[in-house]
Design an enzyme around this catalytic site. Structure first.
Site, short mmCIF file in Angstrom:
data_model
loop_
_atom_site.label_atom_id
_atom_site.label_comp_id
_atom_site.label_asym_id
_atom_site.label_seq_id
_atom_site.Cartn_x
_atom_site.Cartn_y
_atom_site.Cartn_z
N LYS A 28 -4.52 -5.85 4.74
CA LYS A 28 -5.16 -6.41 3.56
C LYS A 28 -4.32 -5.98 2.35
O LYS A 28 -3.33 -5.29 2.49
CB LYS A 28 -6.59 -5.89 3.42
CG LYS A 28 -7.47 -6.25 4.62
CD LYS A 28 -8.96 -6.11 4.31
CE LYS A 28 -9.47 -4.70 4.45
NZ LYS A 28 -10.95 -4.60 4.33
N THR A 60 5.75 3.42 1.56
CA THR A 60 5.63 2.59 0.37
C THR A 60 4.16 2.34 0.02
O THR A 60 3.81 2.23 -1.15
CB THR A 60 6.37 1.25 0.56
OG1 THR A 60 5.92 0.64 1.77
CG2 THR A 60 7.87 1.46 0.63
N ILE A 66 -2.00 -0.34 7.76
CA ILE A 66 -0.94 0.06 6.84
C ILE A 66 0.40 -0.22 7.51
O ILE A 66 0.73 0.34 8.55
CB ILE A 66 -1.08 1.55 6.46
CG1 ILE A 66 -2.42 1.78 5.75
CG2 ILE A 66 0.08 1.98 5.56
CD1 ILE A 66 -2.68 0.90 4.54
N GLY A 124 8.43 -3.75 -6.83
CA GLY A 124 8.40 -2.32 -6.60
C GLY A 124 7.60 -1.85 -5.40
O GLY A 124 7.85 -0.77 -4.88
N GLY A 129 -2.16 -3.19 -3.69
CA GLY A 129 -1.68 -2.85 -5.04
C GLY A 129 -2.80 -2.67 -6.05
O GLY A 129 -2.80 -1.72 -6.84
N GLU A 130 -3.76 -3.57 -6.05
CA GLU A 130 -4.79 -3.52 -7.09
C GLU A 130 -5.82 -2.42 -6.83
O GLU A 130 -6.18 -1.67 -7.74
CB GLU A 130 -5.51 -4.87 -7.23
CG GLU A 130 -4.68 -6.12 -7.00
CD GLU A 130 -3.62 -6.39 -8.05
OE1 GLU A 130 -3.76 -5.93 -9.20
OE2 GLU A 130 -2.63 -7.07 -7.71
#
Ligand code: MOS
Length: 742
Positions: A701, A634, A629, A467, A704-705
């Site tokens: 880097k 996204t 980025i 996703g 998600g987390e």
């Protein structure tokens, strides 16, 4: 020559149209001829042995083809604990061997698979199985059992510095924190279609975050070569960690398909999704933190216990961030896992750190009030100039820029230092913030790049995208590197036959795969320049190093007039396409002299009703140092998702057990609350967007987390600022706020 930059940071997700039009094919949706349907029958006791299974009625039910249980499960090579020579089987299946033995290890464990012509027939027959059990006593009550430390596994411990620092601290706070089990709750349930092409050749359509990992696991399970297993996963409908390993549906579908010699599909039901695909373990934490009068931390002690199952040991990094997120000489951590008679937990967004940062960041907030200091100023005071655990300098750490922008965007000046002193329209107003941190390494990957004669570029790697928008990010890296339009680049993933890519997890895909894509583009450019010198008359005798690949062709840095399109060049070279395959190494092979982490800082404004204690999140500003980025759309979506998850963790989510039976009592979206649209406030996302100079050539880097880690604490801290009541047991409910006297 000025580079003409394509619009790399704009445009929709590469797979957006397929997803919103329903063209995207998820694992369960593949059309396979002669398909049979498998449905699990699950145990109705928490622990014991199956004494008997009476299939006689179910077998006569319409459409039933077979009923597979431990009674008739074929012998599976990967289920054997020993090899014929008596040594340990190194290729054992990782996890519970479903349908293998008569042991019941948790309530709701699959004990039989009904295979029928239709899903309805399988469901109907599943109600007709008669099972009797020999029950045993069981333990599911974490809060009760954890008090007896002898029941936990031996702790892993860490200490640095001198404990007297903390004992003699000018100010100290100490607290206990409880977080219940949270479940992933993705839209797409776990699903597997298994097709045996021949006796030893298997094709599997599966929901997985790692097509190559699933391929390897199934090859080991059936003792066949990796190349005989093909795993296809074109799309993943959300996972957050629950597709990092293969759950019961995967071996069950493959075993059944082999046994009945027909393709078999097994899709977990929504209630089964609460129990059979892992979850964030329940945890208890104790955190002590002390500072001197100026606010400088002098000691942190962080102890944690989280649950595992009786049959597997699942550990995560709950106490790790406490060792290195802030400068502090004395740190002691201690982490234990506690086996219970439940299914095995697994990684779930921000695994470990999300749990640990709730305790750490809540405690630092509490300390800031004890010191009467602004909580951001307290964190700036304790900024770690280098990683205090490894003593290595950061590859990059722009947390301070996050603080500045976060304060500006949430209007932090409006915050009152005294809790409960601000109101808007009769609601108490509170501001809170907290940080997140996660490792930012990368692993190995391989990417194939095919430049076609029509000028289109196809990139390929055996990864899946749960996703975050991997396809989009990868095409953007290539577009930027090759200075060519996005619409001429496609990225093919989701097939284990492609060059080996990483499992998508731990916020490493962009960094890992992006590096391979970047290097593939570099190699491709070199090949094109060499081809130009060799085959294009205009470039004859030029140095390849003076040439440039951009805008779909080769040009010269020395003569601006010269240009040959890639298509023309391939024609001259008489090549229908140019293909290269590029490997990239992981950070483990790099002998890094730096600590590599991503950071986030979340700012929250809440409104709390002074009578009912209902909490409304009024606004969130979420900021991150995730390096460069790659794809703004996204990346922003990742951050928004982190906020949604954070609101769920802070205010709503809690899996509940009936400890009389060991059953889960709220295995549905009616009982297990997740955030809905009205729960999610106006959210502003801000990125430092400065490239990390060390981790990889693209400067990105992980993201998600850290999008999620720290959010629950930021919300809890805002609730405290609004009410003067600090809830340390999640989720924060009106009842819990009301119960705190202040
Ligand atoms: Mo995740 S918990 O990196 O899938």
């Amino acid at each position: 020559m000025k580079k003409e930059l394509p619009p790399v940071n704009e445009g929709p997700r590469a797979d957006a149209l397929d997803k919103v039009t329903g063209k995207a094919t998820y694992a369960a949706e593949h059309r396979v001829p002669n398909l049979a349907y498998g449905v699990f029958v699950c145990s109705t006791i928490a622990k014991g042995t199956i004494q008997s299974i009476d299939e006689s009625v179910a077998l006569k039910s319409e459409g039933v083809i077979d009923i597979i249980s431990h009674k008739n499960c074929p012998s599976i090579p990967g289920y054997a604990t020993q090899l014929p020579d008596g040594t340990r089987n190194p290729k054992q299946w990782w996890g519970m061997k479903v349908l293998h033995d008569n042991q019941v290890r948790f309530y709701g464990q699959p004990i039989a698979l009904i295979v029928a012509e239709t899903i309805e027939q399988a469901n109907a027959a599943s109600l007709l199985l008669k099972v009797s059990y020999q029950k045993e006593t069981f333990e599911t009550d974490f809060n009760l059992i954890r008090k007896d430390l002898s029941k936990a596994k031996p702790p892993s411990t860490y200490t640095r510095g001198n404990a007297t620092n903390l004992e003699q601290a000018a100010v100290k706070v100490e607290g206990e924190f409880n977080i219940p089990i949270e479940v992933h709750s993705p839209m797409e349930p776990q699903a597997t279609i298994a097709v045996w092409e021949s006796e030893d050749k298997l094709t599997v359509y599966d929901k997985t975050q790692g097509p190559k990992a699933t391929q390897g696991a199934l090859a080991r399970l059936f003792n066949i070569p990796d190349k005989n297993v093909r795993v296809i996963v074109n799309y993943v409908g959300g996972a957050f960690g629950n597709a990092l390993r293969n759950w019961h549906n995967v071996p069950a579908a493959c075993i059944a398909a082999k046994k009945i010699n027909r393709p078999v599909k097994v899709v977990l039901t929504r209630p089964q999704m609460f129990n059979l695909t892992g979850y964030r373990p329940q945890s208890w934490q104790q955190l002590k933190i002390g500072a001197d009068q100026s606010g400088k931390f002098v000691g942190i002690v962080h102890h944690a216990i989280s649950n595992t199952s009786r049959y597997e040991e699942f550990r995560e990094g709950i106490v790790n961030a406490s060792r290195f997120l802030y400068a502090c000489d004395y740190v002691e951590t201690n982490y234990r896992i506690l086996p219970l008679d439940v299914s095995t937990p697994t990684w779930m967004r921000g695994p470990g750190e999300a749990t640990g940062c709730f305790a750490l960041e809540s405690s630092i907030d509490e300390l800031s009030y004890t010191l009467n200091m602004d909580p951001v100023e307290l964190r700036i005071k304790n900024f770690a100039e280098k990683n205090p655990e490894s003593k290595l300098p950061w590859s990059s750490n722009y947390l301070k820029e996050c603080y500045d922008k976060g304060r500006e965007l949430i209007n932090w000046n409006n915050r009152a230092q005294k809790p409960g002193s601000l109101q808007e329209n009769g609601w108490l107003v509170g501001y809170g913030m907290a940080n997140g941190v996660f490792g930012a390494g990368r692993s190995q990957a391989s990417v194939r790049a095919i430049l076609n004669a029509d000028g289109n570029l196809v990139l390929q790697s055996a990864v899946s995208d749960m996703g975050p928008g991997t396809t989009t990010a990868m095409t953007k890296i290539a577009a930027e590197n090759l200075v060519m339009p996005l619409n001429k680049i496609s990225f093919k993933l989701g097939d284990s036959e492609l060059p080996p890519g990483p499992t998508q997890g731990g916020s490493t895909t962009t960094s890992t795969l992006g590096t391979a894509v970047y290097l593939a583009c570099e190699t491709l450019k070199k090949s094109l320049c060499t081809l130009a010198v060799e085959y294009a008359p205009a470039f004859k005798n030029m140095e390849a190093s003076t040439l440039l690949v951009q805008n779909g062709g080769v040009s010269s840095t020395l003569n601006k007039e010269l240009f040959i399109s890639n298509a023309d060049l391939l024609k001259l070279a008489n090549k229908p396409f140019l293909e290269i395959t590029q490997d990239s190494q992981g950070t483990s092979a790099m002998e890094l002299k730096h600590a590599t982490n991503s950071f986030s800082s979340h700012f929250v404004k809440v409104l709390v009703n002074p009578k009912t204690f209902k909490v409304k999140i009024a606004e969130v500003v979420t900021t991150a140092d995730a390096g460069k980025i790659i794809s703004e759309n996204t990346a922003r979506s990742q951050m928004l998702g982190g906020v949604v998850g954070g609101v769920g963790m802070a205010l709503l989510e809690e899996l509940k057990f009936d400890h009389q039976t060991g059953a889960i009592t709220n295995a549905s979206f009616a009982g297990y609350q997740v955030p809905l649209h009205p729960d999610i406030p106006k959210t502003t996302v801000w990125f430092v967007n400065k490239p990390d100079p060390i981790i990889n050539p693209i400067g990105a880097k992980g993201l998600g987390e850290i999008a999620f880690i720290g959010l629950a604490a930021a919300i809890a801290n805002a609730v405290y600022n609004a009410t003067g009541k600090r809830v340390k047991d999640l989720p924060i409910t009106p009842e819990k706020i009301r119960a705190i006297k202040n």
